[in-house]
Every structure is written in structure tokens, then in C-alpha cells.
Design a protein around this motif. Sequence first.
Motif, mmCIF file in Angstrom:
data_model
loop_
_atom_site.group_PDB
_atom_site.id
_atom_site.type_symbol
_atom_site.label_atom_id
_atom_site.label_comp_id
_atom_site.label_asym_id
_atom_site.label_seq_id
_atom_site.Cartn_x
_atom_site.Cartn_y
_atom_site.Cartn_z
ATOM 1 N N GLY A 295 0.790 -1.217 0.000
ATOM 2 C CA GLY A 295 0.000 0.000 0.000
ATOM 3 C C GLY A 295 0.824 1.270 0.000
ATOM 4 N N HIS A 296 1.691 1.441 1.003
ATOM 5 C CA HIS A 296 2.568 2.621 0.982
ATOM 6 C C HIS A 296 3.422 2.571 -0.276
ATOM 7 C CE1 HIS A 296 4.895 5.974 2.456
ATOM 8 N NE2 HIS A 296 6.017 5.271 2.373
ATOM 9 N N THR A 297 4.017 1.415 -0.527
ATOM 10 C CA THR A 297 4.596 1.066 -1.825
ATOM 11 C C THR A 297 4.195 -0.378 -2.097
ATOM 12 O OG1 THR A 297 6.673 0.167 -0.956
ATOM 13 C CG2 THR A 297 6.614 2.565 -1.436
ATOM 14 N N PRO A 298 4.346 -0.850 -3.335
ATOM 15 C CA PRO A 298 3.979 -2.247 -3.626
ATOM 16 C C PRO A 298 4.805 -3.263 -2.842
ATOM 17 C CG PRO A 298 4.115 -0.973 -5.657
ATOM 18 C CD PRO A 298 4.662 -0.092 -4.572
ATOM 19 N N GLY A 299 6.058 -2.906 -2.539
ATOM 20 C CA GLY A 299 6.948 -3.874 -1.903
ATOM 21 C C GLY A 299 7.330 -3.547 -0.478
ATOM 22 N N SER A 300 6.545 -2.748 0.216
ATOM 23 C CA SER A 300 6.867 -2.418 1.607
ATOM 24 C C SER A 300 6.848 -3.674 2.477
ATOM 25 C CB SER A 300 5.862 -1.409 2.170
ATOM 26 O OG SER A 300 6.042 -0.134 1.613
ATOM 27 N N ILE A 301 7.837 -3.772 3.360
ATOM 28 C CA ILE A 301 7.899 -4.905 4.282
ATOM 29 C C ILE A 301 8.163 -4.421 5.703
ATOM 30 C CG2 ILE A 301 8.634 -6.630 2.588
ATOM 31 C CD1 ILE A 301 11.528 -6.278 3.640
ATOM 32 N N ALA A 302 7.758 -5.264 6.647
ATOM 33 C CA ALA A 302 8.120 -5.110 8.051
ATOM 34 C C ALA A 302 8.925 -6.337 8.456
ATOM 35 C CB ALA A 302 6.874 -4.978 8.921
ATOM 36 N N LEU A 303 9.671 -6.202 9.543
ATOM 37 C CA LEU A 303 10.405 -7.323 10.133
ATOM 38 C C LEU A 303 9.901 -7.539 11.546
ATOM 39 C CD1 LEU A 303 14.077 -6.426 9.080
ATOM 40 C CD2 LEU A 303 12.552 -8.088 7.985
ATOM 41 N N VAL A 304 9.588 -8.773 11.886
ATOM 42 C CA VAL A 304 9.082 -9.115 13.222
ATOM 43 C C VAL A 304 10.069 -10.052 13.901
ATOM 44 C CG1 VAL A 304 7.211 -10.136 14.544
ATOM 45 C CG2 VAL A 304 6.695 -8.852 12.456
ATOM 46 N N TRP A 305 10.518 -9.646 15.089
ATOM 47 C CA TRP A 305 11.425 -10.472 15.882
ATOM 48 C C TRP A 305 10.706 -10.917 17.151
ATOM 49 C CZ3 TRP A 305 14.583 -8.738 20.408
ATOM 50 C CH2 TRP A 305 15.469 -9.734 20.850
ATOM 51 N N HIS A 306 10.568 -12.220 17.306
ATOM 52 C CA HIS A 306 10.042 -12.808 18.537
ATOM 53 C C HIS A 306 11.252 -13.179 19.386
ATOM 54 C CE1 HIS A 306 5.801 -13.261 17.180
ATOM 55 N NE2 HIS A 306 6.366 -13.317 15.989
ATOM 56 N N GLY A 307 11.589 -12.311 20.318
ATOM 57 C CA GLY A 307 12.802 -12.491 21.087
ATOM 58 C C GLY A 307 12.729 -13.658 22.062
ATOM 59 N N PRO A 308 13.878 -14.168 22.487
ATOM 60 C CA PRO A 308 13.912 -15.272 23.440
ATOM 61 C C PRO A 308 13.548 -14.804 24.847
ATOM 62 C CG PRO A 308 16.132 -14.498 23.015
ATOM 63 C CD PRO A 308 15.237 -13.726 22.097
#
Length: 222
Positions: free
Chosen positions: A135-148
Motif C-alpha cells: 500500500g505505501h509502496t507495492p513492496g513495503s515490508i516489516a520485520l518481526v522479531w520474537h525475542g527469546p
Amino acid sequence: MSTPTYTGNVTVGGPADVRELPGLTISKVAVSEMANNAYLLRATDTGEALLVDAAAEPETLRALIGDANLRTVVTTHGHWDHHRALPDVVRESGAVTVAHPADAADLPVPVQRPVEHGDTVTVGDQVLEVVHLRGHTPGSIALVWHGPGDAGVHVFTGDSLFPGGVGNTQKDPGRFTSLIDDVEERLFAVLPDDAWVYPGHGSDTTIGAERPHLAEWRERGW
């Protein structure tokens, strides 16, 4: 050296804000006239590092990286203000460039590792999940880290989610609907309220702080 209490409030020309968590140290700095946020993620056990958005000011990013073993640079989306320092950083570090293929043509260097929704990126022994937010751009991504342990969940959202709303979709109803649908389904529906959000500009927030406003955002259309 960790700051006594991480706030996520940084200013251009000011020091990085540093958060030491089990498994990962997160350092946030603001650069350029656009006050872009860049994040260095450094694995505690190995010293390997990943940079989120080599936005600008190579000298500032060089100081941020320091003696870390920078292996990867992830670009959250193709807008010019998020990758102006990418050629310098990659040339100096040899780090692998990562981005979604839909935005790859907008980057100033080749994307060596294209990633899609559900893929993972590693920094040392820590794993981050790629979330495609269209939406913001066609290829925008987020990164999610599930920490220990008690490290919690941490989300690097680029320009797709900020305190107070989703990213700019230039008043295009189709793009807005796509983005808020993805943000609701791929972030809010699956992440806990205490998940920490690190956006591409400005202050941090949490999923819980923003969740009550989703209907309001959808109603206003931006």
C-alpha cells in the motif's frame, strides 16, 4: 553502552538510543532532513549485525555500526529517503542487500536477496520474519522479531505503521484499503499488545497503543 532507559526518541544529529535485550541489541538513530530512522540489530552471541534502512548520512551510520560485523542491510521499501546511504554502506561492509522484489527497481544497488511475505532473515542466531504490507509502496515490508525469554516481540515497520496511523497512500482509496487490510491482518491480528513498533520516522509505539484506533483510521481513510 546502553542508555539507562530506552525511549525510542531520537533527533537528527543526536546520539543513538540503545536497547539491550536478550539475544539482540537494537540501536536507533535519526538521519537526514527527512528525520529517517535507521536501526542496527546486533546479535549478542556473535556480534553479527543487520541494518534496517541505510537511509542517509553514511558517516552517521558508520559510527552506528562501529565494530559490528554487518552482514545484512534490509530496505523496508523503495522510497528515496530510505536508501540514500545504501551504496556506501554496502561498498564498505560487503553486506547482503535485502528487499521485496516489487520495490527492487527503485533501489540504487541490486537486491541480492529478494524476500517475500513469510520469509525469514537472520542476524546471528536470531530470526526475523518478513511481513509484506502492500500500500505505501507495492513492496513495503516489516520485520518481526520474537525475542527469546522475556525479550518480547519487536516490529520494524518502515513507513507502513506509525503512532497514529498507517503510512501515506496519497489519498488513493485502493492503496489505503490494501495497506490497512494488511496491517490489520498481518500485524494486529497476530501480535500481542506489548509488541514494540519501530517506525521509519519519528517515535516508537506499541501494537496495544494503536489497536483501539483501527476503526477510526479506516473511517477517516488515511
